[in-house]
Motif scaffolding. Structure first.
Motif, PDB file in Angstrom:
ATOM      1  N   PHE A   4      -5.251   0.146   8.644  1.00  0.00           N
ATOM      2  CA  PHE A   4      -4.071  -0.630   8.281  1.00  0.00           C
ATOM      3  C   PHE A   4      -4.438  -1.650   7.218  1.00  0.00           C
ATOM      4  N   ASP A   6      -2.820  -5.160   5.858  1.00  0.00           N
ATOM      5  CA  ASP A   6      -1.753  -6.133   6.081  1.00  0.00           C
ATOM      6  C   ASP A   6      -1.746  -7.153   4.963  1.00  0.00           C
ATOM      7  N   LYS A  58      -0.154  -0.866  14.474  1.00  0.00           N
ATOM      8  CA  LYS A  58       0.138  -2.027  13.624  1.00  0.00           C
ATOM      9  C   LYS A  58       0.530  -3.229  14.472  1.00  0.00           C
ATOM     10  N   HIS A  76       0.845  -2.309   6.995  1.00  0.00           N
ATOM     11  CA  HIS A  76       1.082  -0.946   6.516  1.00  0.00           C
ATOM     12  C   HIS A  76      -0.011  -0.007   7.008  1.00  0.00           C
ATOM     13  N   PRO A  77       0.361   1.144   7.552  1.00  0.00           N
ATOM     14  CA  PRO A  77      -0.648   2.161   7.854  1.00  0.00           C
ATOM     15  C   PRO A  77      -1.213   2.704   6.546  1.00  0.00           C
TER      16      PRO A  77
END
Length: 82
Positions: A4, A6, A58, A76-77
């Motif tokens: 992820f 972020d 997330k 966000h993945p």
């Protein structure tokens, strides 16, 4: 586990020391959620900080950031890397 990225906005003027302290706070809080923060980057002029992690979700990433005192504005993945 998934990766992820972020994003934290509103961080104008962040210093290297402040970024290190925020990243350490994440590292200190990550174990309870099974998250592993790998790296953090900042653009002090734009006021944006980015963090890369491996996590089960997330939501787990966000919970760690909340515990550390700086919730992410976006998580966000990252399903594809080259």
């Amino acid at each position: 586990m998934a990766k992820f990225m972020d994003v934290h906005h509103g961080m104008a003027g962040i210093t290297e020391e402040q970024l290190r302290m925020a990243h350490q706070a994440d590292l200190d809080a990550q174990g309870a959620e099974g998250v592993q923060f790998e790296q953090a980057w900042a653009d002090p002029e734009a006021g944006v900080v980015y963090c890369l992690s491996e996590a089960p979700s997330k939501e787990a990433v966000q919970r760690v950031h909340e515990r550390a005192g700086h919730p992410a504005d976006e998580v966000h993945p990252v399903p594809l890397t080259v």
